[in-house]
Write a protein that holds these residues in place. Structure first.
Motif, PDB file in Angstrom:
ATOM      1  N   ASP A  94     -14.154  -9.067   2.614  1.00 51.68           N
ATOM      2  CA  ASP A  94     -14.623  -8.274   1.475  1.00 51.68           C
ATOM      3  C   ASP A  94     -14.955  -6.850   1.906  1.00 51.68           C
ATOM      4  N   LEU A  95     -15.685  -6.716   2.999  1.00 52.06           N
ATOM      5  CA  LEU A  95     -16.086  -5.389   3.471  1.00 52.06           C
ATOM      6  C   LEU A  95     -14.872  -4.537   3.801  1.00 52.06           C
ATOM      7  N   PHE A  96     -13.983  -5.059   4.626  1.00 55.29           N
ATOM      8  CA  PHE A  96     -12.866  -4.245   5.085  1.00 55.29           C
ATOM      9  C   PHE A  96     -11.715  -4.194   4.088  1.00 55.29           C
ATOM     10  N   GLY A  97     -11.818  -4.970   3.026  1.00 53.08           N
ATOM     11  CA  GLY A  97     -10.866  -4.841   1.935  1.00 53.08           C
ATOM     12  C   GLY A  97     -11.246  -3.702   1.002  1.00 53.08           C
ATOM     13  N   SER A  98     -12.427  -3.130   1.210  1.00 47.97           N
ATOM     14  CA  SER A  98     -12.888  -2.007   0.399  1.00 47.97           C
ATOM     15  C   SER A  98     -12.488  -0.704   1.086  1.00 47.97           C
ATOM     16  N   ALA A  99     -13.176   0.362   0.766  1.00 38.88           N
ATOM     17  CA  ALA A  99     -12.865   1.673   1.352  1.00 38.88           C
ATOM     18  C   ALA A  99     -13.485   1.863   2.725  1.00 38.88           C
ATOM     19  N   ALA A 100     -14.082   0.814   3.298  1.00 37.56           N
ATOM     20  CA  ALA A 100     -14.843   0.964   4.539  1.00 37.56           C
ATOM     21  C   ALA A 100     -14.033   1.560   5.672  1.00 37.56           C
ATOM     22  N   VAL A 101     -12.826   1.068   5.905  1.00 36.77           N
ATOM     23  CA  VAL A 101     -12.013   1.562   7.016  1.00 36.77           C
ATOM     24  C   VAL A 101     -11.679   3.035   6.803  1.00 36.77           C
ATOM     25  N   ALA A 102     -11.350   3.396   5.571  1.00 37.34           N
ATOM     26  CA  ALA A 102     -11.025   4.790   5.280  1.00 37.34           C
ATOM     27  C   ALA A 102     -12.243   5.692   5.450  1.00 37.34           C
ATOM     28  N   VAL A 103     -13.422   5.207   5.086  1.00 35.83           N
ATOM     29  CA  VAL A 103     -14.647   5.999   5.243  1.00 35.83           C
ATOM     30  C   VAL A 103     -14.933   6.224   6.725  1.00 35.83           C
ATOM     31  N   VAL A 104     -14.749   5.209   7.543  1.00 36.16           N
ATOM     32  CA  VAL A 104     -14.954   5.367   8.986  1.00 36.16           C
ATOM     33  C   VAL A 104     -13.980   6.411   9.536  1.00 36.16           C
ATOM     34  N   ALA A 105     -12.729   6.359   9.111  1.00 37.32           N
ATOM     35  CA  ALA A 105     -11.747   7.355   9.548  1.00 37.32           C
ATOM     36  C   ALA A 105     -12.166   8.759   9.126  1.00 37.32           C
ATOM     37  N   LEU A 106     -12.693   8.885   7.914  1.00 29.37           N
ATOM     38  CA  LEU A 106     -13.158  10.182   7.423  1.00 29.37           C
ATOM     39  C   LEU A 106     -14.290  10.726   8.292  1.00 29.37           C
ATOM     40  N   VAL A 107     -15.249   9.875   8.634  1.00 30.61           N
ATOM     41  CA  VAL A 107     -16.392  10.301   9.437  1.00 30.61           C
ATOM     42  C   VAL A 107     -15.929  10.778  10.812  1.00 30.61           C
ATOM     43  N   THR A 108     -14.972  10.087  11.406  1.00 28.80           N
ATOM     44  CA  THR A 108     -14.495  10.496  12.728  1.00 28.80           C
ATOM     45  C   THR A 108     -13.608  11.734  12.644  1.00 28.80           C
ATOM     46  N   PHE A 109     -13.016  11.997  11.490  1.00 27.20           N
ATOM     47  CA  PHE A 109     -12.084  13.108  11.295  1.00 27.20           C
ATOM     48  C   PHE A 109     -12.795  14.455  11.141  1.00 27.20           C
ATOM     49  N   ARG A 110     -14.004  14.457  10.556  1.00 23.23           N
ATOM     50  CA  ARG A 110     -14.659  15.718  10.207  1.00 23.23           C
ATOM     51  C   ARG A 110     -15.959  15.920  10.980  1.00 23.23           C
ATOM     52  N   ASP A 111     -15.958  16.919  11.861  1.00 19.29           N
ATOM     53  CA  ASP A 111     -17.151  17.226  12.652  1.00 19.29           C
ATOM     54  C   ASP A 111     -18.326  17.621  11.755  1.00 19.29           C
ATOM     55  N   GLY A 112     -18.073  18.459  10.766  1.00 17.58           N
ATOM     56  CA  GLY A 112     -19.142  18.925   9.881  1.00 17.58           C
ATOM     57  C   GLY A 112     -19.789  17.787   9.117  1.00 17.58           C
ATOM     58  N   LEU A 113     -18.982  16.824   8.722  1.00 19.70           N
ATOM     59  CA  LEU A 113     -19.508  15.661   8.005  1.00 19.70           C
ATOM     60  C   LEU A 113     -20.426  14.853   8.910  1.00 19.70           C
ATOM     61  N   ARG A 114     -20.001  14.630  10.158  1.00 19.59           N
ATOM     62  CA  ARG A 114     -20.859  13.879  11.089  1.00 19.59           C
ATOM     63  C   ARG A 114     -22.200  14.581  11.288  1.00 19.59           C
TER      64      ARG A 114
END
Length: 198
Positions: A94-114
């Motif tokens: 259920d967790l990884f069928g949601s946007a979770a994986v994409a959100v993790v990728a987003l966090v690692t992609f953007r320094d300013g966001l982190r």
């Protein structure tokens, strides 16, 4: 905003648009212009509600973390029922069928966001950290009920389960893993630790 078009909750409208873009195109496709276009609002709407785009993205990520709370509660409430490995498999799927994986990728992609997220989330990666906490709490409840070996380090088990499930789901170029594949991981991690009370 176009004349005569009433916005529903603008934050949710923008967040939902961001999620669709993130799932379809990945972190590099997520721009303020893409979000407002996808949401069907004027370009300035986002900047009237958020200081800048990283501020918007930080709120988006934290909103998606908050959405996990009911799932975490449901998992915790399932302690003592069904099969432990089945319950964990369902939660991970259920967790990884949601946007979770994409959100993790987003966090690692953007320094300013982190950097923005560190203000509200000082350690770990949002979504993964929350999921590990939820799985750990569930496993602790099962240990207290005698359905998991008393010597089980539930925090370590939870971290291994979340990390491995994330690796299974992280390949955007192929179909998501089957429930059976996730179940094999769970049963391997929990091997020899589940018990029948009494």
């Amino acid at each position: 905003m176009p004349t005569g078009v009433a916005l529903r909750d603008v934050r949710e409208q923008l967040f939902d648009a961001a999620e669709r873009i993130l799932l379809d195109g990945g972190p590099s496709a997520l721009t303020s212009r893409a979000v407002t276009a996808e949401a069907g609002v004027a370009k300035g709407v986002l900047h009237r509600h958020f200081a800048d785009f990283d501020d918007f993205l930080a709120d988006f990520v934290l909103d998606r973390v908050d959405r996990f709370a009911p799932r975490a509660a449901a998992l915790r409430d399932s302690a003592g029922t069904g099969d432990v490995a089945d319950n964990v498999t369902a939660a991970l799927t259920d967790l990884f069928g949601s946007a979770a994986v994409a959100v993790v990728a987003l966090v690692t992609f953007r320094d300013g966001l982190r950097e923005r997220l560190r203000r509200a989330w000082p350690a770990g990666v949002p979504v993964l950290t929350e999921a590990a906490t939820a799985v750990g709490a569930y496993l602790a409840a099962e240990r207290d009920l005698g359905r998991l070996a008393p010597e089980s380090d539930v925090d370590v088990l939870a971290a291994v389960l979340i990390g491995t499930a994330h690796l299974l789901h992280a390949d955007r170029g192929s179909a998501p893993p089957t429930t059976g594949a996730v179940h094999r991981v769970v049963t391997t991690v929990l091997a020899g630790r589940t018990r029948r009370p009494g």
